[in-house]
Write a protein that holds these residues in place. Structure first.
Motif, PDB file in Angstrom:
ATOM      1  N   UNK A  78      -0.244  -7.431  -0.509  1.00 54.67           N
ATOM      2  CA  UNK A  78       1.410  -6.525  -0.780  1.00 54.67           C
ATOM      3  C   UNK A  78       1.864  -5.371  -1.332  1.00 54.67           C
ATOM      4  N   UNK A  79       1.219  -5.026  -2.325  1.00 51.15           N
ATOM      5  CA  UNK A  79       2.000  -3.572  -2.130  1.00 51.15           C
ATOM      6  C   UNK A  79       0.945  -2.778  -1.702  1.00 51.15           C
ATOM      7  N   UNK A  80       0.078  -3.006  -0.938  1.00 46.59           N
ATOM      8  CA  UNK A  80      -1.488  -1.923   0.002  1.00 46.59           C
ATOM      9  C   UNK A  80       0.264  -2.374   0.945  1.00 46.59           C
ATOM     10  N   UNK A  81       0.024  -3.305   1.768  1.00 42.82           N
ATOM     11  CA  UNK A  81       0.968  -3.378   2.921  1.00 42.82           C
ATOM     12  C   UNK A  81       2.064  -2.551   2.978  1.00 42.82           C
ATOM     13  N   UNK A  82       3.014  -2.794   1.956  1.00 46.57           N
ATOM     14  CA  UNK A  82       4.702  -2.010   2.106  1.00 46.57           C
ATOM     15  C   UNK A  82       4.556  -0.587   1.842  1.00 46.57           C
ATOM     16  N   UNK A  83       2.898  -0.020   1.570  1.00 41.86           N
ATOM     17  CA  UNK A  83       2.854   1.374   1.627  1.00 41.86           C
ATOM     18  C   UNK A  83       2.028   1.700   2.591  1.00 41.86           C
ATOM     19  N   UNK A  84       1.894   0.875   3.953  1.00 35.65           N
ATOM     20  CA  UNK A  84       1.788   1.274   5.104  1.00 35.65           C
ATOM     21  C   UNK A  84       2.423   1.103   6.207  1.00 35.65           C
ATOM     22  N   UNK A  85       2.700   2.264   6.639  1.00 37.82           N
ATOM     23  CA  UNK A  85       3.690   2.640   7.840  1.00 37.82           C
ATOM     24  C   UNK A  85       2.484   2.192   9.200  1.00 37.82           C
ATOM     25  N   UNK A  86       3.799   1.545  10.176  1.00 42.88           N
ATOM     26  CA  UNK A  86       2.989   1.757  11.595  1.00 42.88           C
ATOM     27  C   UNK A  86       1.282   1.816  11.989  1.00 42.88           C
ATOM     28  N   UNK A  87       1.359   2.938  11.792  1.00 44.86           N
ATOM     29  CA  UNK A  87       0.137   3.921  12.264  1.00 44.86           C
ATOM     30  C   UNK A  87      -1.136   3.071  11.246  1.00 44.86           C
ATOM     31  N   UNK A  88      -1.197   3.572  10.380  1.00 48.53           N
ATOM     32  CA  UNK A  88      -1.790   2.997   9.425  1.00 48.53           C
ATOM     33  C   UNK A  88      -2.244   1.306   9.580  1.00 48.53           C
ATOM     34  N   UNK A  89      -1.040  -0.074   9.537  1.00 49.89           N
ATOM     35  CA  UNK A  89      -1.863  -1.341  10.167  1.00 49.89           C
ATOM     36  C   UNK A  89      -2.054  -0.755  11.232  1.00 49.89           C
ATOM     37  N   UNK A  90      -2.006  -0.562  12.413  1.00 48.89           N
ATOM     38  CA  UNK A  90      -2.584  -0.018  14.220  1.00 48.89           C
ATOM     39  C   UNK A  90      -4.277   0.157  13.368  1.00 48.89           C
ATOM     40  N   UNK A  91      -3.607   1.078  12.963  1.00 45.77           N
ATOM     41  CA  UNK A  91      -5.617   1.179  12.623  1.00 45.77           C
ATOM     42  C   UNK A  91      -6.767  -0.043  11.846  1.00 45.77           C
ATOM     43  N   UNK A  92      -5.696  -0.839  10.899  1.00 47.65           N
ATOM     44  CA  UNK A  92      -6.430  -1.567  10.407  1.00 47.65           C
ATOM     45  C   UNK A  92      -6.690  -2.864  10.765  1.00 47.65           C
ATOM     46  N   UNK A  93      -6.009  -3.269  11.939  1.00 48.07           N
ATOM     47  CA  UNK A  93      -6.112  -3.931  12.197  1.00 48.07           C
ATOM     48  C   UNK A  93      -7.067  -3.857  13.512  1.00 48.07           C
ATOM     49  N   UNK A  94      -7.436  -2.721  14.046  1.00 48.35           N
ATOM     50  CA  UNK A  94      -8.519  -1.949  15.084  1.00 48.35           C
ATOM     51  C   UNK A  94      -9.720  -2.071  14.086  1.00 48.35           C
ATOM     52  N   UNK A  95      -9.463  -1.861  13.451  1.00 47.46           N
ATOM     53  CA  UNK A  95     -10.530  -1.647  12.860  1.00 47.46           C
ATOM     54  C   UNK A  95     -11.682  -2.947  12.531  1.00 47.46           C
ATOM     55  N   UNK A  96     -10.325  -3.882  12.188  1.00 42.46           N
ATOM     56  CA  UNK A  96     -10.921  -5.943  11.305  1.00 42.46           C
ATOM     57  C   UNK A  96     -11.336  -5.839  12.763  1.00 42.46           C
ATOM     58  N   UNK A  97     -10.833  -5.915  14.057  1.00 42.23           N
ATOM     59  CA  UNK A  97     -11.029  -6.585  15.529  1.00 42.23           C
ATOM     60  C   UNK A  97     -11.919  -5.715  16.544  1.00 42.23           C
ATOM     61  N   UNK A  98     -12.544  -4.596  15.807  1.00 39.90           N
ATOM     62  CA  UNK A  98     -13.627  -3.970  17.110  1.00 39.90           C
ATOM     63  C   UNK A  98     -14.457  -4.742  17.381  1.00 39.90           C
TER      64      UNK A  98
END
Length: 398
Positions: free
Chosen positions: A165-185
């Motif tokens: 929860x702490x990490x997600x609250x610190x993520x901007x949209x670009x960081x969320x998209x990068x994490x998503x892209x990496x995980x569904x690569x």
């Protein structure tokens, strides 16, 4: 041990010439552009063989396609839905076509939805090298707050939930998209990559499939295709889950030595074998890689030699790719066990005594960071790994 190298075809930024200069003896590749479930035709197989046989200047490389990685198993087969019976028949035809082309080893996996999972594809180490990493808290942030999977929070401890929860609250949209892209690569080099909605749809379809159910589907698949492999002289070898523990509420069936023992007992013929990946299996502390090579070696048809550093002692935890001799797996002991198995096979007169291996993954070092090759498959980092492994092999063989 036969030294091979993974190549993703003409689009690979590590060339045939690079492989030759690295001193490899054979090539591991696949028809990455062919959609999963479709027949690999003799024409497409021959085209790939021709592509790897030529250097940049038009001279003959002398290299041959020796191992398929991977001939993918469709989600329909794993779930026994849709066109799964047609896909199995197409798989059999592809095996026959590969055999006709002189290829004897086929690697594949039976991981549901995500074929391998990393949260970071360029994690920076203290040296400045970069590598792939799986961060458990980042994964929890994705699962709970981005994917928003039903029941996801229940799969994590309170401490991990709080950190996620702490990490997600610190993520901007670009960081969320990068994490998503990496995980569904998706599978390296594959024709298809999933979207977030694709993942949600697959998870819904897997909701009714337990680990026991997935393993039963696996056995059904093997009972169909292994007799064909045995008939045409192909050795099939299943790659382990990566990472070797449950994610996204999905079942896992190839994460431990017991899983592999069950696989071999279920269809007990030599053509039904193992890809022993020291990196995937080494990501959990209860897997004894040298011991697995000693106990299961009779059916090890292919070796992935790489190492990881586990950041916790938990079964489910964070880890990152390390230098080949620098992680938590005793690589010298594993290579010694592989050489011992080769000697046993030679003494028994087995034609397949020489076990192919490849230096799997590698750190991005030096010019790798400018080349931007397939994630996990740099030129210089793998060359360094191969050199280290070659040194171990040479020393042990003396």
């Amino acid at each position: 041990m036969r030294q091979t190298w993974r190549w993703f075809g003409p689009v690979d930024r590590v060339s045939i010439d690079d492989m030759l200069q690295a001193g490899v003896e054979g090539v591991v590749t696949a028809l990455h552009h062919v959609p999963t479930g479709v027949v690999w035709t003799p024409e497409e197989i021959a085209k790939r063989q021709a592509e790897l046989a030529v250097m940049k200047d038009g001279g003959e490389s002398g290299l041959k396609w020796e191992v398929v990685e991977s001939l993918p198993v469709s989600e329909d087969i794993k779930k026994q839905k849709g066109d799964w019976r047609t896909h199995i028949e197409n798989y059999k035809v592809s095996l026959r076509n590969l055999s006709e082309a002189g290829i004897e080893v086929v690697c594949y996996n039976f991981m549901p939805v995500l074929d391998w999972t990393r949260t970071d594809l360029a994690y920076r180490l203290k040296t400045g090298a970069t590598c792939m990493r799986f961060d458990y808290a980042d994964f929890a942030a994705f699962d709970i707050h981005i994917l928003k999977r039903d029941g996801a929070a229940e799969d994590f401890s309170e401490a991990v939930r709080e950190e996620a929860a702490r990490r997600f609250s610190a993520m901007d949209e670009a960081r969320q998209q990068l994490l998503t892209t990496n995980l569904v690569f998706g599978l390296p080099g594959a024709a298809e990559n999933f979207t977030l909605e694709d993942v949600r749809q697959h998870l819904a379809e897997y909701a009714s499939i337990s680990a026991e159910g997935l393993f039963a589907h696996f056995v059904d698949f093997l009972e169909e295709v292994v007799p064909v492999a045995e008939e045409v002289g192909i050795r099939m070898c299943c790659h382990p889950d990566d990472p070797p523990f449950g994610l996204l509420g999905l079942p896992r069936v190839m994460s431990t030595e017991a899983d592999y023992k069950a696989l071999m007992d279920a269809v007990d013929v030599p053509a039904n074998g193992i890809t022993l990946c020291s990196g995937s299996l080494g990501a959990r502390p209860d897997n004894d890689l040298p011991g697995m090579m000693e106990r299961l070696g009779d059916r090890v048809h292919f070796l992935h030699l790489r190492n990881v550093h586990r950041e916790t002692g938990d079964i489910k935890g964070s880890f990152y790719e390390s230098e080949h001799l620098g992680g938590d797996t005793d690589m010298v002991a594993l290579v010694a066990a592989a050489l011992k198995e080769e000697k046993r096979r030679r003494d028994a007169g087995r034609a397949d005594w020489n076990i192919p291996f490849r230096p799997d993954h590698g750190l991005d070092i030096l010019d790798d960071q400018n080349r931007k090759a397939q994630p996990g498959y740099p030129a210089i980092g793998r060359l360094k790994g191969l050199a280290e492994l070659r040194g171990v092999m040479t020393a042990l063989s003396r």
